[in-house]
Motif scaffolding. Structure first.
Motif, PDB file in Angstrom:
ATOM      1  N   THR A 299       0.811  -1.226   0.000  1.00 37.67           N
ATOM      2  CA  THR A 299       0.000   0.000   0.000  1.00 37.67           C
ATOM      3  C   THR A 299       0.840   1.270   0.000  1.00 37.67           C
ATOM      4  OG1 THR A 299      -1.760  -1.150   1.173  1.00 37.67           O
ATOM      5  CG2 THR A 299      -1.798   1.246   1.235  1.00 37.67           C
ATOM      6  N   VAL A 300       1.871   1.333   0.854  1.00 32.68           N
ATOM      7  CA  VAL A 300       2.680   2.546   0.966  1.00 32.68           C
ATOM      8  C   VAL A 300       3.408   2.826  -0.340  1.00 32.68           C
ATOM      9  CG1 VAL A 300       4.670   3.615   2.103  1.00 32.68           C
ATOM     10  CG2 VAL A 300       2.961   2.379   3.462  1.00 32.68           C
ATOM     11  N   LYS A 302       2.712   1.647  -3.305  1.00 31.53           N
ATOM     12  CA  LYS A 302       1.708   1.897  -4.337  1.00 31.53           C
ATOM     13  C   LYS A 302       1.246   3.352  -4.290  1.00 31.53           C
ATOM     14  CE  LYS A 302      -2.162  -0.172  -3.632  1.00 31.53           C
ATOM     15  NZ  LYS A 302      -3.108  -1.297  -3.499  1.00 31.53           N
ATOM     16  N   ASP A 303       0.973   3.861  -3.093  1.00 29.24           N
ATOM     17  CA  ASP A 303       0.526   5.249  -2.951  1.00 29.24           C
ATOM     18  C   ASP A 303       1.586   6.226  -3.438  1.00 29.24           C
ATOM     19  OD1 ASP A 303      -1.838   4.387  -1.913  1.00 29.24           O
ATOM     20  OD2 ASP A 303      -1.390   4.906   0.164  1.00 29.24           O
ATOM     21  N   ARG A 304       2.843   5.955  -3.065  1.00 27.84           N
ATOM     22  CA  ARG A 304       3.929   6.857  -3.454  1.00 27.84           C
ATOM     23  C   ARG A 304       4.112   6.896  -4.969  1.00 27.84           C
ATOM     24  NH1 ARG A 304       8.285   5.231   1.323  1.00 27.84           N
ATOM     25  NH2 ARG A 304       7.385   6.579   2.937  1.00 27.84           N
ATOM     26  N   ILE A 306       1.769   6.324  -7.147  1.00 25.42           N
ATOM     27  CA  ILE A 306       0.617   7.060  -7.687  1.00 25.42           C
ATOM     28  C   ILE A 306       0.906   8.561  -7.644  1.00 25.42           C
ATOM     29  CG2 ILE A 306      -1.796   7.686  -7.250  1.00 25.42           C
ATOM     30  CD1 ILE A 306      -2.228   4.782  -6.302  1.00 25.42           C
ATOM     31  N   ALA A 307       1.560   9.020  -6.563  1.00 26.48           N
ATOM     32  CA  ALA A 307       1.935  10.438  -6.469  1.00 26.48           C
ATOM     33  C   ALA A 307       2.889  10.817  -7.607  1.00 26.48           C
ATOM     34  CB  ALA A 307       2.588  10.716  -5.119  1.00 26.48           C
ATOM     35  N   VAL A 572      -4.288  15.401  -0.691  1.00 23.14           N
ATOM     36  CA  VAL A 572      -4.317  14.007  -1.167  1.00 23.14           C
ATOM     37  C   VAL A 572      -2.910  13.537  -1.524  1.00 23.14           C
ATOM     38  CG1 VAL A 572      -5.214  12.447  -2.944  1.00 23.14           C
ATOM     39  CG2 VAL A 572      -6.663  14.291  -2.046  1.00 23.14           C
ATOM     40  N   LYS A 575      -0.756  12.920   1.486  1.00 23.23           N
ATOM     41  CA  LYS A 575      -1.133  11.654   2.100  1.00 23.23           C
ATOM     42  C   LYS A 575      -0.551  10.475   1.331  1.00 23.23           C
ATOM     43  CE  LYS A 575      -5.189   9.147   3.830  1.00 23.23           C
ATOM     44  NZ  LYS A 575      -6.679   9.133   3.940  1.00 23.23           N
ATOM     45  N   LEU A 576      -0.575  10.553   0.000  1.00 18.85           N
ATOM     46  CA  LEU A 576      -0.024   9.484  -0.833  1.00 18.85           C
ATOM     47  C   LEU A 576       1.484   9.344  -0.652  1.00 18.85           C
ATOM     48  CD1 LEU A 576      -1.934  10.144  -4.194  1.00 18.85           C
ATOM     49  CD2 LEU A 576      -2.210   8.158  -2.702  1.00 18.85           C
ATOM     50  N   HIS A 578       3.201   9.656   2.095  1.00 16.22           N
ATOM     51  CA  HIS A 578       3.513   9.001   3.374  1.00 16.22           C
ATOM     52  C   HIS A 578       4.780   9.562   4.031  1.00 16.22           C
ATOM     53  CE1 HIS A 578       0.414   5.835   3.225  1.00 16.22           C
ATOM     54  NE2 HIS A 578       0.614   5.859   1.919  1.00 16.22           N
TER      55      HIS A 578
END
Length: 581
Positions: A299-300, A302-304, A306-307, A572, A575-576, A578
């Protein structure tokens, strides 16, 4: 510490090793060549045949320009890979410089075969040269990370110095003397830059001599869950091949189909023609590939990533507008800007232009003298080539300035405005650097947002300035002030956006994915450059149907809108990320 770095850091030129300035001047002459040729390309293509040009339409010229500028951001991906695996950084730089020198010199012959083959050689040569210069610096300073920021600051001053001198001198020679002389001058300095690098390369010790091999101690023995291996599947590789082939064919087909009237993609899928179907398919496959790979991570991570993709997406819009500098803005300077100055105005411009040219060149010559003191005894031949290049430069500068002072009326070269970007970068970079180091340093999303908004404001000044121009008429010309203001705001936007891009790729992406994401990043810039050519090519159509103001308003509203969206997305994106800043 290696003996290589010990030797490298024994010399000192204004606080840095002499070897850094060998790279400084090599990059400076390469950028001189690149921006000098780039300043002339669209002007040459669109100038009437009776005046030595090819008499192309703006649309056709900008289609070729967009293809060229996009391809130079794609070949470094392959050039870096070849250097890493097979030939080493130094040979890659030498090979790239030779290929680019041949390419630019061939363009001096003006004939279609030589122009097209020259552009092809420049694209290939740039792929070898561009990624490997910075790789040499990174490896030289590997054991001195605290000095790396200062080293890259010096290096990028060389980039801007080369761009500044190349646009000014190649542009002036090309417009005032002859296109072949302008292109030829760019090639000569690329060759001289290569020779000074080749004969001084022992100053780097063993760095860059051979391909980089992974050292066992450098590899993590424990793979964290967020850095877990994520190998490419067979499907991934097939998709990459399809995207590469489809994208390359589409990029090359755009100018080819416009100029020749034929098409490499002469088919249709229902109501969609072959060209649109090909690029839409490639883009959809690219989105699928990026999403499918990102989804395989934790998740972490993946979020980064996406950023990073969000930043890459807005990068397309930035470069699509910013790269109008070599396209529609150059056409605006040539056709719609009052560049004729008489009397005191001509004298004031000549004094300003003299100071603008002589002071930076004098500072760089002083650096050259300091380098000679450290290296002439050991690398005399390299220094002779470098010294010769500066003698030629000073000779051209003195001739150019005296030629303009002898006239009661002067016409500013259309390419001259391109130097303003480099000038404003040199003038404002220290201020922005202080802001980024202070408590007022904004988040990455806000830097990106302000970069886009300032870019839009720059085009807003052009839209306002062009308000008096009548579609289809080039008799009414507007003040140079509007172009100067546009370049000022564009540069301020670039300074806001430039700290974010690649640094966030390196911070947010796990090591196993970083090569792929760097490829995605350069692909985003390439798409932006190609879009710049395609959109810029619509200048005549939009001006005829609406107005020139409407054309520039498109580049005003889209970047500003993108900046506002990024500001809204800031929470947003934070947050992505982290916690990564």
């Amino acid at each position: 510490m290696s003996t290589t770095n010990n030797e490298f850091f024994k010399t000192n030129v204004i606080g840095h090793p002499a070897g850094l300035f060998v790279l400084f001047f090599t990059e400076m002459w390469e950028r001189f060549s690149y921006y000098g040729m780039r300043a002339l390309l669209v002007l040459f293509l669109t100038t009437a045949i009776m005046n030595g040009g090819w008499g192309w339409s703006n649309e056709n010229a900008l289609a070729l320009y967009g293809t060229y500028t996009s391809m130079v951001y794609l070949t470094p991906i392959l050039g870096g890979f070849i250097a890493d695996r097979y030939i080493g950084y130094r040979w890659a730089v030498v090979i790239g410089a030779i290929i680019m020198a041949i390419g630019t010199l061939s363009m001096a012959l003006i004939e279609p075969f030589y122009i097209y083959s020259g552009l092809t050689l420049l694209i290939v040569g740039n792929g070898f040269f561009k990624p490997n210069m910075t790789s040499i610096i990174s490896h030289m300073y590997k054991e001195h990370p605290e000095k790396k920021d200062g080293a890259f600051t010096i290096f990028y001053m060389g980039v801007n110095a080369g761009a500044f001198l190349g646009i000014m001198l190649c542009g002036y020679i090309g417009e005032k003397v002859g296109w072949n002389w302008g292109f030829g001058l760019a090639g000569i300095f690329m060759l001289l830059g290569m020779l000074q690098f080749y004969f001084a390369q022992n100053i780097f010790g063993d760095v860059g001599k051979k391909p980089v091999k992974a050292v066992v101690s450098d590899i993590k023995t424990e793979v964290k869950s967020e850095d877990k291996l994520n190998p490419f599947t067979s499907l991934d590789l097939i998709i990459i091949v399809i995207i590469s082939v489809a994208g390359l064919v589409w990029i090359l087909n755009d100018p080819y189909s416009k100029v020749s009237g034929n098409s490499l993609l002469d088919f249709s899928m229902g109501s969609i023609d072959g060209s649109n179907f090909t690029i839409m398919t490639a883009l959809l496959l690219l989105v699928f590939l990026i999403v499918s790979r990102i989804m395989r991570y934790t998740t972490v991570v993946k979020d980064r990533m996406i950023a990073v993709v969000i930043f890459a997406f807005f990068t397309i819009f930035f470069w699509a507008a910013f790269e109008q500098a070599g396209g529609s803005m150059t056409i605006f300077a040539k056709d719609y800007t009052n560049r004729a100055l008489v009397g005191n105005y001509a004298l004031m411009f000549n004094i300003f232009n003299t100071l603008l040219t002589v002071i930076p060149l004098g500072i760089i010559t002083w650096v050259l003298f300091k380098l000679f003191q450290q290296t002439f005894a050991k690398y005399a031949l390299s220094n002779i080539f470098l010294g010769t290049s500066f003698l030629i430069i000073w000779g051209i500068v003195i001739w150019m300035l005296m030629n303009e002072y002898s006239k009661t009326e002067t016409e500013v070269a259309a390419s001259w405005f391109g130097i303003l970007n480099s000038f404003f970068i040199i003038a404002f970079a220290p201020l922005f650097s202080k802001i980024w180091e202070s408590k007022y340093n904004p988040s990455g999303a806000f830097k990106y947002a302000w970069g886009l908004i300032l870019l839009g404001i720059g085009f807003g000044t052009l839209a306002y300035g062009a308000n008096s121009i009548i579609p289809g008429e080039t008799v009414i010309k507007v003040s140079m002030v509007w172009l100067i203001l546009a370049y000022l705001f564009h540069t301020l936007g670039e300074l806001c956006l430039s700290p974010v891009g690649l640094s966030y790729v390196s911070k947010l992406v796990p090591g196993r994915m970083i090569a792929f994401m760097f490829g995605v990043w350069y692909l985003a810039i390439a798409i932006g450059n190609k879009t710049a050519g395609s959109m810029g090519g619509m200048i005549d159509q939009i001006t005829a149907e609406y107005s020139l103001t409407t054309f520039f308003l498109i580049f005003t509203l889209i970047p500003i809108g993108g900046g506002v969206i990024l500001m809204v997305l800031n929470p947003v994106i934070k947050k992505l990320m982290h916690g990564v800043r």
